[in-house]
Design a protein around this motif. Structure first.
Motif, mmCIF file in Angstrom:
data_model
loop_
_atom_site.group_PDB
_atom_site.id
_atom_site.type_symbol
_atom_site.label_atom_id
_atom_site.label_comp_id
_atom_site.label_asym_id
_atom_site.label_seq_id
_atom_site.Cartn_x
_atom_site.Cartn_y
_atom_site.Cartn_z
ATOM 1 N N GLU A 187 0.843 -1.190 0.000
ATOM 2 C CA GLU A 187 0.000 0.000 0.000
ATOM 3 C C GLU A 187 0.882 1.245 0.000
ATOM 4 O O GLU A 187 1.896 1.307 0.682
ATOM 5 C CB GLU A 187 -0.919 0.010 1.221
ATOM 6 N N ALA A 188 0.484 2.216 -0.780
ATOM 7 C CA ALA A 188 1.264 3.450 -0.882
ATOM 8 C C ALA A 188 0.343 4.579 -1.304
ATOM 9 O O ALA A 188 -0.786 4.362 -1.758
ATOM 10 C CB ALA A 188 2.401 3.278 -1.898
ATOM 11 N N ALA A 189 0.835 5.795 -1.145
ATOM 12 C CA ALA A 189 0.088 6.970 -1.576
ATOM 13 C C ALA A 189 1.068 8.077 -1.938
ATOM 14 O O ALA A 189 2.157 8.170 -1.367
ATOM 15 C CB ALA A 189 -0.872 7.441 -0.484
ATOM 16 N N SER A 190 0.681 8.890 -2.890
ATOM 17 C CA SER A 190 1.462 10.066 -3.283
ATOM 18 C C SER A 190 0.758 11.317 -2.780
ATOM 19 O O SER A 190 -0.466 11.435 -2.880
ATOM 20 C CB SER A 190 1.613 10.120 -4.809
ATOM 21 N N PHE A 191 1.566 12.253 -2.245
ATOM 22 C CA PHE A 191 1.032 13.466 -1.642
ATOM 23 C C PHE A 191 1.712 14.690 -2.255
ATOM 24 O O PHE A 191 2.894 14.656 -2.619
ATOM 25 C CB PHE A 191 1.297 13.486 -0.130
ATOM 26 N N ARG A 192 0.930 15.766 -2.306
ATOM 27 C CA ARG A 192 1.518 17.057 -2.687
ATOM 28 C C ARG A 192 0.708 18.155 -2.011
ATOM 29 O O ARG A 192 -0.528 18.120 -1.999
ATOM 30 C CB ARG A 192 1.493 17.257 -4.196
ATOM 31 N N LEU A 193 1.435 19.130 -1.436
ATOM 32 C CA LEU A 193 0.778 20.248 -0.771
ATOM 33 C C LEU A 193 0.631 21.412 -1.740
ATOM 34 O O LEU A 193 1.604 21.819 -2.383
ATOM 35 C CB LEU A 193 1.588 20.678 0.456
ATOM 36 N N LEU A 194 -0.610 21.934 -1.845
ATOM 37 C CA LEU A 194 -0.911 23.075 -2.704
ATOM 38 C C LEU A 194 -1.370 24.232 -1.831
ATOM 39 O O LEU A 194 -1.902 24.036 -0.744
ATOM 40 C CB LEU A 194 -2.017 22.725 -3.708
ATOM 41 N N ASP A 195 -1.196 25.464 -2.343
ATOM 42 C CA ASP A 195 -1.682 26.613 -1.594
ATOM 43 C C ASP A 195 -3.178 26.825 -1.855
ATOM 44 O O ASP A 195 -3.831 26.019 -2.539
ATOM 45 C CB ASP A 195 -0.866 27.872 -1.920
ATOM 46 N N GLY A 196 -3.749 27.879 -1.302
ATOM 47 C CA GLY A 196 -5.174 28.139 -1.427
ATOM 48 C C GLY A 196 -5.650 28.340 -2.847
ATOM 49 O O GLY A 196 -6.857 28.235 -3.121
ATOM 50 N N ASN A 197 -4.736 28.638 -3.752
ATOM 51 C CA ASN A 197 -5.072 28.787 -5.176
ATOM 52 C C ASN A 197 -4.715 27.538 -5.986
ATOM 53 O O ASN A 197 -4.690 27.592 -7.215
ATOM 54 C CB ASN A 197 -4.355 30.013 -5.749
ATOM 55 N N PRO B 148 1.182 24.479 -6.575
ATOM 56 C CA PRO B 148 2.031 23.551 -5.813
ATOM 57 C C PRO B 148 3.021 24.269 -4.898
ATOM 58 O O PRO B 148 3.681 25.235 -5.300
ATOM 59 C CB PRO B 148 2.756 22.763 -6.899
ATOM 60 N N ILE B 149 3.096 23.802 -3.651
ATOM 61 C CA ILE B 149 4.082 24.295 -2.697
ATOM 62 C C ILE B 149 5.241 23.316 -2.612
ATOM 63 O O ILE B 149 6.403 23.719 -2.563
ATOM 64 C CB ILE B 149 3.440 24.465 -1.302
ATOM 65 N N THR B 150 4.934 22.035 -2.590
ATOM 66 C CA THR B 150 5.953 21.008 -2.407
ATOM 67 C C THR B 150 6.037 20.109 -3.644
ATOM 68 O O THR B 150 5.196 20.162 -4.538
ATOM 69 C CB THR B 150 5.635 20.128 -1.190
ATOM 70 N N LYS B 151 7.046 19.282 -3.630
ATOM 71 C CA LYS B 151 7.163 18.258 -4.658
ATOM 72 C C LYS B 151 6.226 17.091 -4.321
ATOM 73 O O LYS B 151 5.730 16.985 -3.203
ATOM 74 C CB LYS B 151 8.606 17.752 -4.736
ATOM 75 N N VAL B 152 6.014 16.206 -5.273
ATOM 76 C CA VAL B 152 5.214 15.012 -5.035
ATOM 77 C C VAL B 152 6.042 14.018 -4.217
ATOM 78 O O VAL B 152 7.199 13.749 -4.540
ATOM 79 C CB VAL B 152 4.768 14.361 -6.356
ATOM 80 N N SER B 153 5.472 13.502 -3.145
ATOM 81 C CA SER B 153 6.143 12.515 -2.305
ATOM 82 C C SER B 153 5.334 11.232 -2.300
ATOM 83 O O SER B 153 4.129 11.257 -2.027
ATOM 84 C CB SER B 153 6.282 13.023 -0.864
ATOM 85 N N LYS C 131 16.818 23.577 7.309
ATOM 86 C CA LYS C 131 16.285 22.796 6.202
ATOM 87 C C LYS C 131 17.170 22.993 4.986
ATOM 88 O O LYS C 131 17.886 24.002 4.865
ATOM 89 C CB LYS C 131 14.836 23.167 5.909
ATOM 90 N N VAL C 132 17.074 22.055 4.031
ATOM 91 C CA VAL C 132 18.028 22.032 2.924
ATOM 92 C C VAL C 132 17.511 22.727 1.677
ATOM 93 O O VAL C 132 18.263 23.395 0.972
ATOM 94 C CB VAL C 132 18.426 20.573 2.603
ATOM 95 N N ASP C 133 16.217 22.573 1.371
ATOM 96 C CA ASP C 133 15.687 23.260 0.187
ATOM 97 C C ASP C 133 14.426 24.016 0.547
ATOM 98 O O ASP C 133 13.814 23.811 1.595
ATOM 99 C CB ASP C 133 15.446 22.283 -0.979
ATOM 100 N N ASN C 134 14.012 24.912 -0.353
ATOM 101 C CA ASN C 134 12.942 25.858 -0.042
ATOM 102 C C ASN C 134 11.600 25.205 0.266
ATOM 103 O O ASN C 134 10.843 25.701 1.105
ATOM 104 C CB ASN C 134 12.770 26.850 -1.192
ATOM 105 N N SER C 135 11.255 24.138 -0.435
ATOM 106 C CA SER C 135 9.925 23.540 -0.263
ATOM 107 C C SER C 135 9.848 22.580 0.911
ATOM 108 O O SER C 135 8.783 22.048 1.212
ATOM 109 C CB SER C 135 9.512 22.800 -1.542
#
Length: 511
Positions: free
Chosen positions: A322-332, A335-340, A491-495
């Motif tokens: 079982e697995a899932a891919s996630f990505r955080l988006l802003d209110g608009n 994309p804020i983050t990369k896909v994990s 932290k290492v990168d911006n996102s």
């Protein structure tokens, strides 16, 4: 051949003929029982076993023919026990050659009965009374009335999948085509898919097949058929729908190798599955359906302060696959983050987990969590945990920590720059063992360093390990000389985002 022997042979022929007729009639329709006998002064009472295969009605017809000079009067009774004088369930009197018993219906429960026949006449003396009779007991087929529409449940978690609230359906017990088919409508609000669970209440069938249709004429099928077999305790299926509205399920009874033994009952329960984007509330689960692989569902959530935002995907079964891919988006929805992509875990007892979790450290605001799961049906829930910081903003203003006394706590949201760092310092009074034990919630990448009093790095986490995303524990263990030491976290990168806490100790940490 003497008269007595001739009479005996003639009676034997009649009895064989009567027995053969009864057998042929029973074979023609197993729900009918036909009795053809004679009664006279010597044999004025008889009873025969009768099986009622189901709750329902039986239709009685009785006709007699007078063979003697004094007309006979017949009493027919239905009783629960064998023998004259047994309590009567139902009794019919006054049956004569000119007044037969015609199409009289009696309601009975399922079970074993006896039908008895008693001969009388108007004089009370049966010397010149003799009759032949034929009586038929026909178990009537039932015209079933099913519910007008299947109830559809809306649920938000796997815990709401219960053994309650089933719809009972039944097929008739006749031979008409309508007795083998049921068409029942159901209405869904979400229209992404429907979860179907079926239970058998009886074992008098081979299989029951169901097909969903868009029209009540059952010409436009929606997806593949599904089936409940007689050996199945239950059967579960998921079918994709083409939108909200009313659909129809046609259930067909397959019973080719079995005799009809009454109605066939079974249970059906439907759940409306939601595959659309939606607004969620923190701490309240929602059940989701992906009608195709790779489909993205956006969950809108609002947080009122800085926090760790956890996105939990629970699957129906526990598996590392079982697995899932996630990505955080802003209110608009930018994309804020990369896909994990996060896989299911193994816990301390080596058991596979049903939980796939993603963790973000965020500021107050509105976000969308975009999810694609490996399971077509999953439970999603958003949770939050508070964050605190006691770090200093620079080496010169580093927070002093005492070994075995206090904790270092801090965080970086996705909005923080990589140039920002948390600083701590601690003193070692003599050459001794020191352990730094840290727990973190991580999305992306972070690092920490331990420096001596001159600012020289003596340990960097990223040179020894790769920080895994999620919730983990890490540690540094070494013997240090007397002096002042600094801990720098960043932290290492911006996102990326991370929340952490660590302790310092002179004794090894016990897991």
């Amino acid at each position: 051949m003497n008269k007595v022997l001739k009479k005996f042979i003639a009676c034997a022929v009649v009895l064989i003929a009567v027995f053969s007729l009864s057998q042929i009639t029973a074979a023609a329709n197993p729900n009918d029982t036909t009795t053809t006998i004679g009664l006279d002064k010597r044999d004025n009472y008889k009873d025969f076993e009768f099986d009622m295969p189901k709750d329902g009605k039986v239709k009685i017809n009785a006709q007699i023919w007078d063979k003697g000079t004094v007309p006979g009067i017949l009493t027919v009774a239905i009783q629960k026990k064998y023998g004259e004088g047994s309590p009567k369930v139902k009794e019919f009197t006054g049956i004569t050659a000119i007044a037969p018993l015609t199409d009289l219906e009696v309601e009975l429960s399922e079970g074993k009965y006896y039908i008895s026949y008693k001969l009388n006449n108007a004089t009370g003396d049966l010397k010149d009374t003799s009759i032949a009779l034929k009586c038929t007991a026909e178990v009537l087929t039932t015209t079933v009335v099913n519910i007008p529409e299947l109830k559809v449940s809306s649920i938000n978690s796997f815990d709401e999948l219960t053994n309650k609230g089933y719809n009972e359906l039944k097929f008739g017990d006749g031979v008409q085509e309508s007795d083998k088919n049921i068409v029942v409508p159901f209405t869904v609000k979400n229209g992404s898919g429907v979860y179907i669970t079926m239970l058998s209440k009886m074992s008098n069938f081979d299989e029951i097949t169901g097909t969903i249709y868009k029209d009540k004429e059952c010409t436009k099928a929606v997806g593949k058929s599904f089936m409940l077999d007689t050996v199945d305790e239950n059967a579960n299926y998921i079918r994709t729908l083409s939108g909200s509205g009313t659909y129809y399920i046609k259930f067909t009874l397959e019973n080719d190798e079995r005799e009809a033994v009454g109605e066939t009952k079974f249970l059906v329960k439907l759940y409306d599955l939601n595959g659309a984007d939606r607004v969620i509330s923190i701490g309240k689960p929602t059940l989701s359906y992906q009608d195709k692989a790779g489909k993205k569902i956006n969950y809108k959530v609002t947080v009122k302060k800085k926090c760790v935002l956890a996105a939990d995907v629970n699957t129906a079964t526990a598996s590392r696959s079982e697995a899932a891919s996630f990505r955080l988006l802003d209110g608009n929805k930018k994309p804020i983050t990369k896909v994990s992509k996060i896989a299911g875990k193994i816990d301390e007892d080596n058991k596979e987990s049903m939980l796939v979790e993603k963790l973000y450290t965020v500021t107050a605001g509105t976000y969308y969590i975009q999810v694609t799961a490996s399971s077509s049906v999953y439970q999603f829930e958003g949770r939050i945990a508070g964050v605190t910081r006691n770090a200093g903003p620079s080496k010169a203003k580093a927070k002093l920590l005492k070994i075995d006394k206090n904790l270092g706590k801090g965080y970086f949201t996705y909005a923080d720059k990589t140039s920002k760092a948390d600083w701590y310092k601690f003193n070692v009074s003599s050459y001794q063992y020191v352990e730094l034990y840290m727990a973190y919630y991580l999305d992306g990448k972070f690092d920490y360093e331990i420096m001596n009093s001159k600012g020289k790095s003596i340990y960097r986490y990223s040179k020894n390990f790769t920080g895994l995303e999620g919730f983990y524990y890490i540690w540094y263990r070494n013997y240090l000389e007397k002096g002042t030491y600094y801990v720098k976290v960043y932290k290492v990168d911006n996102s990326s985002s991370v929340s952490y806490a660590f302790s310092l100790s002179n004794t090894p940490h016990k897991d």
